[in-house]
Structure formats: structure tokens, C-alpha cells
Design a protein around this motif. Structure first.
Motif, PDB file in Angstrom:
ATOM      1  N   LYS A 223      20.176  25.013  62.044  1.00  0.00           N
ATOM      2  CA  LYS A 223      20.565  23.610  61.929  1.00  0.00           C
ATOM      3  C   LYS A 223      19.436  22.684  62.341  1.00  0.00           C
ATOM      4  CE  LYS A 223      24.813  21.919  63.022  1.00  0.00           C
ATOM      5  NZ  LYS A 223      26.145  21.928  63.674  1.00  0.00           N
ATOM      6  N   SER A 224      18.789  23.008  63.452  1.00  0.00           N
ATOM      7  CA  SER A 224      17.738  22.094  63.905  1.00  0.00           C
ATOM      8  C   SER A 224      16.511  22.204  63.001  1.00  0.00           C
ATOM      9  CB  SER A 224      17.399  22.349  65.376  1.00  0.00           C
ATOM     10  OG  SER A 224      16.545  23.452  65.501  1.00  0.00           O
ATOM     11  N   ALA A 225      16.219  23.421  62.548  1.00  0.00           N
ATOM     12  CA  ALA A 225      15.085  23.575  61.628  1.00  0.00           C
ATOM     13  C   ALA A 225      15.331  22.776  60.355  1.00  0.00           C
ATOM     14  CB  ALA A 225      14.894  25.055  61.281  1.00  0.00           C
TER      15      ALA A 225
ATOM     16  N   ASN B 183      23.923  36.071  69.564  1.00  0.00           N
ATOM     17  CA  ASN B 183      22.731  35.997  68.729  1.00  0.00           C
ATOM     18  C   ASN B 183      23.005  35.193  67.460  1.00  0.00           C
ATOM     19  OD1 ASN B 183      21.096  38.099  66.452  1.00  0.00           O
ATOM     20  ND2 ASN B 183      20.022  36.790  67.883  1.00  0.00           N
ATOM     21  N   LEU B 184      24.161  35.458  66.860  1.00  0.00           N
ATOM     22  CA  LEU B 184      24.535  34.761  65.632  1.00  0.00           C
ATOM     23  C   LEU B 184      24.671  33.256  65.879  1.00  0.00           C
ATOM     24  CD1 LEU B 184      25.445  34.956  62.673  1.00  0.00           C
ATOM     25  CD2 LEU B 184      27.764  35.306  63.500  1.00  0.00           C
ATOM     26  N   LYS B 185      25.308  32.938  66.983  1.00  0.00           N
ATOM     27  CA  LYS B 185      25.512  31.534  67.320  1.00  0.00           C
ATOM     28  C   LYS B 185      24.169  30.829  67.495  1.00  0.00           C
ATOM     29  CE  LYS B 185      27.446  28.729  70.988  1.00  0.00           C
ATOM     30  NZ  LYS B 185      27.858  28.803  72.402  1.00  0.00           N
ATOM     31  N   GLU B 186      23.259  31.534  68.118  1.00  0.00           N
ATOM     32  CA  GLU B 186      21.940  30.976  68.357  1.00  0.00           C
ATOM     33  C   GLU B 186      21.176  30.775  67.036  1.00  0.00           C
ATOM     34  OE1 GLU B 186      18.568  32.715  71.122  1.00  0.00           O
ATOM     35  OE2 GLU B 186      20.502  32.485  72.149  1.00  0.00           O
ATOM     36  N   LEU B 187      21.274  31.783  66.170  1.00  0.00           N
ATOM     37  CA  LEU B 187      20.612  31.684  64.872  1.00  0.00           C
ATOM     38  C   LEU B 187      21.129  30.489  64.084  1.00  0.00           C
ATOM     39  CD1 LEU B 187      20.624  35.443  63.773  1.00  0.00           C
ATOM     40  CD2 LEU B 187      18.614  34.048  64.267  1.00  0.00           C
TER      41      LEU B 187
ATOM     42  N   SER C 181      17.218  20.129  59.997  1.00  0.00           N
ATOM     43  CA  SER C 181      17.224  18.689  60.144  1.00  0.00           C
ATOM     44  C   SER C 181      15.814  18.134  60.277  1.00  0.00           C
ATOM     45  CB  SER C 181      18.174  18.235  61.252  1.00  0.00           C
ATOM     46  OG  SER C 181      17.548  18.285  62.494  1.00  0.00           O
ATOM     47  N   THR C 182      14.901  18.838  60.963  1.00  0.00           N
ATOM     48  CA  THR C 182      13.508  18.347  61.007  1.00  0.00           C
ATOM     49  C   THR C 182      12.877  18.416  59.623  1.00  0.00           C
ATOM     50  OG1 THR C 182      13.071  20.488  62.015  1.00  0.00           O
ATOM     51  CG2 THR C 182      12.590  18.570  63.351  1.00  0.00           C
ATOM     52  N   LEU C 183      13.175  19.479  58.912  1.00  0.00           N
ATOM     53  CA  LEU C 183      12.633  19.614  57.560  1.00  0.00           C
ATOM     54  C   LEU C 183      13.119  18.482  56.664  1.00  0.00           C
ATOM     55  CD1 LEU C 183      11.195  21.187  55.289  1.00  0.00           C
ATOM     56  CD2 LEU C 183      13.290  22.493  54.987  1.00  0.00           C
ATOM     57  N   GLU C 184      14.402  18.170  56.791  1.00  0.00           N
ATOM     58  CA  GLU C 184      14.962  17.117  55.942  1.00  0.00           C
ATOM     59  C   GLU C 184      14.353  15.755  56.242  1.00  0.00           C
ATOM     60  OE1 GLU C 184      19.209  17.267  55.924  1.00  0.00           O
ATOM     61  OE2 GLU C 184      19.211  19.275  55.041  1.00  0.00           O
ATOM     62  N   GLU C 185      14.086  15.516  57.513  1.00  0.00           N
ATOM     63  CA  GLU C 185      13.445  14.253  57.868  1.00  0.00           C
ATOM     64  C   GLU C 185      12.075  14.139  57.216  1.00  0.00           C
ATOM     65  OE1 GLU C 185      13.309  13.504  62.123  1.00  0.00           O
ATOM     66  OE2 GLU C 185      15.447  14.019  62.192  1.00  0.00           O
ATOM     67  N   ALA C 186      11.317  15.214  57.292  1.00  0.00           N
ATOM     68  CA  ALA C 186       9.972  15.210  56.697  1.00  0.00           C
ATOM     69  C   ALA C 186      10.050  15.012  55.186  1.00  0.00           C
ATOM     70  CB  ALA C 186       9.259  16.518  57.025  1.00  0.00           C
TER      71      ALA C 186
ATOM     72  N   ALA D 208       8.817  27.111  55.955  1.00  0.00           N
ATOM     73  CA  ALA D 208       8.727  28.528  56.303  1.00  0.00           C
ATOM     74  C   ALA D 208       9.652  28.842  57.473  1.00  0.00           C
ATOM     75  CB  ALA D 208       7.293  28.889  56.644  1.00  0.00           C
ATOM     76  N   THR D 209       9.644  27.953  58.464  1.00  0.00           N
ATOM     77  CA  THR D 209      10.513  28.155  59.628  1.00  0.00           C
ATOM     78  C   THR D 209      11.976  28.148  59.225  1.00  0.00           C
ATOM     79  OG1 THR D 209       8.897  26.805  60.788  1.00  0.00           O
ATOM     80  CG2 THR D 209      10.903  27.363  61.985  1.00  0.00           C
ATOM     81  N   ALA D 210      12.340  27.168  58.425  1.00  0.00           N
ATOM     82  CA  ALA D 210      13.733  27.027  58.016  1.00  0.00           C
ATOM     83  C   ALA D 210      14.182  28.240  57.209  1.00  0.00           C
ATOM     84  CB  ALA D 210      13.915  25.758  57.199  1.00  0.00           C
ATOM     85  N   ARG D 211      13.287  28.705  56.389  1.00  0.00           N
ATOM     86  CA  ARG D 211      13.610  29.834  55.534  1.00  0.00           C
ATOM     87  C   ARG D 211      13.838  31.103  56.351  1.00  0.00           C
ATOM     88  NH1 ARG D 211      10.667  30.366  50.023  1.00  0.00           N
ATOM     89  NH2 ARG D 211      12.030  31.839  49.001  1.00  0.00           N
ATOM     90  N   GLU D 212      12.964  31.287  57.317  1.00  0.00           N
ATOM     91  CA  GLU D 212      13.117  32.432  58.205  1.00  0.00           C
ATOM     92  C   GLU D 212      14.461  32.387  58.913  1.00  0.00           C
ATOM     93  OE1 GLU D 212       9.990  33.096  61.263  1.00  0.00           O
ATOM     94  OE2 GLU D 212       8.682  32.880  59.498  1.00  0.00           O
ATOM     95  N   ALA D 213      14.796  31.197  59.418  1.00  0.00           N
ATOM     96  CA  ALA D 213      16.060  31.033  60.126  1.00  0.00           C
ATOM     97  C   ALA D 213      17.228  31.344  59.198  1.00  0.00           C
ATOM     98  CB  ALA D 213      16.178  29.609  60.665  1.00  0.00           C
TER      99      ALA D 213
END
Length: 414
Positions: free
Chosen positions: A39-41, A30-34, A43-48, A88-93
Motif C-alpha cells: 500500500k505504501s509503495a 508476514n502477509l499483513k506486513e506485505l 501510494s508513493t509511486l502514484e504520487e510520482a 520496481a519496489t511496488a512490483r516486488e511488493a
RNA sequence: GGACAGUUGGGUGAGCUGGCUGAAACCACAUCCCUGCUAAGGAUGCGUACGGGUAACUGUACCGAGGGUUCGAAUCCCUCACUGUCCGCCA
């Protein structure tokens, strides 16, 4: 905190290590997945955000050149909405990751013996032969009563159960022990420090007591302050969020503090006497070191604590903790157990741990190695628990009539 | 506890009439050069965290913390914390 990148890259190896410490594999998966989600959340946020920054710069230019900005503004506003959602997504993650990762204990060293609990700990050696008594040795609370040394009832009256009062000779012996310990440690190269007995939550998180073990701590009502459970907290966090130079390492610290523990989960254990109190005195050693130095320093700390017991003439044994008995932050731990003839048992009197970079990562303690910042290793150990030493002296130095001899090395402190 | 002032990179400290500032200058530090004698001169580099790239490099965030206004904030607004000074209290 463990190294999440390492967990991600060497999952099987990492999880095998933590299983030794009783962490189950699902939590780690679970931790690995989180971690991957975050990371992906991110990177998309940073692009935006990069897009937004670019457009905002353009905006300035348009204004200066007096160009039309209505179209740009529309684009920028649309992008902004997207950013808010991504944020919001990134923060949750981020929050989910923190919640889980802060509750994961340190990796044990490979050398740590396998085992589930204290029964599987390994005795490395015994030091000094227990004295042979020609009479039945008494337990320390009997001796305390005969000598008027410990007033358990009034301790309870002043505070509550598991508090006690030392009187007369015992109070002086307590003080003598503190001074003796500090002097020995200082001669070993430890700098003596005197620190606050209340620390804030960031510090408790730095050394690993929070967030998982909040129930063991006394918290000050209405303040972000806790009574310290050990001097390890203030001594290690002295360098919280600092970058040290390689030259100043290793840093060796020693300090006397009272320690406060709720002892939640110890109901019924050692209720008699002063082995397990809510408040007890301890002299602590802490080392901040480079990874290369930490092994030698660890051995030195064990030797130092053992040497103090030897100087006091107290028989003891050296125990290596197995994986299941290791504390949350420790990668490896050696306990010293002192002989208590009244109890006819060896009891823990010092615990020396190397946390490697586990606390350093949480507390952000680093040093400059050339150009790179590297996490330090932090080590801690008692030298020694004062109250338990007092108990050990009482039981080991008792005479048949219940009177107690003062160990030779302490006489000049009394 | 009350009043006022402040919180910027390892340090001192500018910026604070919003975009050209991740941030001047100085000091410290590192490497190199010169010089030659105990101290000085010159060049260059030098924040942190996370991500991408073999690398050069590059993206994002951070000017006490959190929130807000705005296309855009170290700069404006709000809340909190801390520091300083004066007052109160006190070992």
C-alpha cells in the motif's frame, strides 16, 4: 483469496479463524506486513506518476506556445528515473503479496467444529439402515471379477496404475447413473451444461487449485492447459471475471465430467479397486449466489445429494467436516458417506462446500447490488461421484452368488 | 499448420496523421418527468480495479496480454494469445 482488508483491520479475529484451519500466525503477520508495504509503495509511486502526468500536460502547452522546454525536460527526466525505481519496489511488493496470499486457505465459518483431522468430524445423521446379510458380503473388486465388470489389468496397460476399464453391464450402469444424476439435478432446478475437460491456469487459480496444488494436476505438455480435477473448475469459472445482475442469481449448474487427479500423497491408500483412481466420472452441482441466498442453497444441495442416495436405496451418513479437515477453498463442508458392506465402512461419496466469497474474489465473479459490485458466493458439491456409487451399488446389492441387482430407479436407464 | 484481417466500455461501434479521449455516437440499463394505453416522447445518470476523503470529490492504472520508443501512446514498434475468413487436415 481471503479479504486482506479484513485481515488488516481485524487481525486477531482473522488469525484465530485461520488457526482453526492449521495456518500459523507468523505467516499471517508476514502477509499483513506485505499488504501494508504494498500500500505504501503504491501510494508513493502514484504520487510520482501524478507529478509526471501533470508535467507532461504542461509540456504539450509549452510546445504549442513555443516556450522553452529544456528546463522542464530535465525535471521530467529526473522524475522519470525515480518512477522506474519506485515501480520496481511496488512490483516486488505486489509479487511477494501474491505469492503468500494465494497460498492462504479460506476462513472457516464460525459454526465449523474445532478439530485437527477427520477423526474430529461430526456425524449429523444417518439415513437408511444398512442391510443385514445372511452371508459374508464381498468387496467390490471380488464382485467385479465374478461379474466381469471391471478390468483393472487392461486399464493399467492402457495408461498406468489407478486406471481401469468398465465392461458390459458395469459400463452401462455407469452411463445410467450419470443420466439419472443429471435428471434429478435438472428437476431440482440446475441447468445442465457440458464443458471442456481441459482448462487453463487462470481458471484453476480462480477456484483455488493453483498455484498451491499443481502437483495434484495433470498438465498438458507445452500448453497452458490442465485436465480438470473436478467439474467445479469449469462450472464455477463459467462466470470468471464477469459482473452478473442480481436478477440472474442464483445460477444453478450441473454437469457430468470425468475428473483427473494425480493423487500425489495418496500412495498406498485404496490401491485396490476403484475407490481412488486417476480418472473418475462425477456429476457436479455448482451454485453462484448472493451472500443472502447461499445458506439455503447449501442446504438444498446437501438434501439433493442425500436424496439421490436414498432413491438408490443406499444407506449413508451426513458428516460435518471440522476445521482441520476442510479443503483449501471451503468455509464449510458437508460430506456424504455411503455404506460399503464389503469394506464394513462408510466412505465419502459426495462433498458439498460453500466457499463464500473466496473463489469469487480469485475468479472475480461479482454481481451488481444497486450501484455497488459485490462478490458472489460460490458453492459446489458432487451429486454424485459415479464410480464410487457403482461400487456402493455392487456391494449393497450383491447376492450370495456374487450377482448384482439393479436398483429400481435405474432400471429405466438400462 | 499456412495466408490475410481483426481484438476498444453490458452490446454495436468511432477514434488509430501520438497530447484537448477513460474514450464519440447508438442501443441496453437505472431514476425522474410527460403522456395515456400496450406503445411512444423528454431529462439526467451509467466502465472496472486499487488508494485518499464523513461526503461532495479526488489520485493512479486499465482500449486482448506482456515488453519497447517518447516528456507524453487506445494511437508508433516488437513478442505472445485469441477471434474471423480462405487453404490444408479431420470427428
Amino acid at each position: 483469496m481471503i479479504d486482506l482488508k479484513y485481515l488488516q483491520k481485524n487481525f486477531d479475529e482473522a488469525s484465530a479463524k485461520l488457526i482453526k484451519k492449521g495456518v500459523n500466525k507468523e505467516i499471517l503477520e508476514n502477509l499483513k506486513e506485505l499488504f501494508a508495504t504494498l500500500k505504501s509503495a503504491n501510494s508513493t509511486l502514484e504520487e510520482a506518476k501524478a507529478e509526471q502526468n501533470k508535467m507532461s500536460k504542461l509540456f504539450g502547452e509549452y510546445m504549442r506556445e513555443k516556450k522553452d522546454i529544456t528546463q522542464l525536460k530535465e525535471k521530467v527526466n529526473a522524475n522519470k528515473e525515480e518512477i522506474v525505481a519506485l515501480q520496481a519496489t511496488a512490483r516486488e511488493a505486489q509479487e511477494a503479496l501474491e505469492r503468500v496470499s494465494l497460498a492462504i486457505p479460506n476462513f472457516p465459518d464460525d459454526s465449523v467444529p474445532e478439530g485437527a483431522n477427520e477423526e474430529d468430524n461430526v456425524e449429523l445423521k444417518k439415513v437408511l439402515e444398512p442391510r443385514k446379510f445372511e452371508f459374508e458380503p464381498k468387496e467390490h473388486w471380488e464382485l467385479a471379477q465374478i461379474n466381469g465388470w471391471i478390468d483393472f489389468e487392461r486399464g493399467v496397460k492402457l495408461a498406468k496404475s489407478r486406471f481401469s476399464v468398465l465392461r458390459g453391464e458395469a459400463a452401462r450402469l455407469e452411463r445410467a447413473l450419470i443420466n439419472f444424476f443429471l435428471d434429478v439435478n435438472r428437476q431440482r432446478g440446475f441447468e445442465e451444461v457440458c464443458v471442456p475437460f481441459l482448462n487453463n491456469s487462470a481458471m484453476l487459480q480462480g477456484t483455488g487449485q493453483l498455484p498451491k496444488f499443481e502437483d495434484d494436476l495433470f498438465k498438458i505438455d507445452g500448453e497452458d492447459l490442465y485436465l480438470i480435477p473436478t467439474a467445479e473448475v469449469p462450472l464455477t469459472n463459467l462466470y470468471h471475471d464477469e459482473i452478473l445482475t442480481q436478477k440472474e442469481l442464483p445460477i444453478l449448474l450441473t454437469g457430468y465430467t470425468p475428473c483427473f487427479r494425480k493423487e500425489a500423497g495418496s500412495a498406498g491408500r485404496d490401491t485396490r479397486g476403484m475407490i481412488r483412481q486417476h480418472q473418475f466420472d462425477k456429476v457436479e452441482m455448482v451454485a453462484i449466489a448472493t451472500p443472502q441466498q447461499s445458506e439455503d442453497i447449501f442446504n438444498m444441495m446437501v438434501e439433493n445429494a442425500s436424496d439421490i442416495l436414498t432413491q438408490l436405496g443406499l444407506p449413508h451418513r451426513v458428516i460435518e467436516l471440522c476445521g482441520g479437515d476442510l479443503g483449501f477453498s471451503a468455509a464449510t463442508t458437508i460430506d456424504l458417506e455411503v455404506w460399503l458392506p464389503g469394506q464394513d465402512k462408510y466412505r465419502e461419496i459426495s462433498s458439498i462446500s460453500n466457499t463464500r466469497d473466496f473463489q469469487a474474489r480469485r475468479a472475480k465473479i461479482r454481481y451488481k447490488d444497486g450501484k455497488k459490485n459485490v462478490l458472489v458466493h460460490t458453492l459446489n458439491g458432487s451429486a454424485l461421484a459415479v464410480g464410487r456409487t457403482l461400487v456402493a451399488i455392487m456391494e449393497n446389492y450383491q447376492n450370495e452368488d456374487g450377482t448384482i441387482e439393479i436398483p429400481e430407479v435405474l432400471k429405466k436407464y438400462m
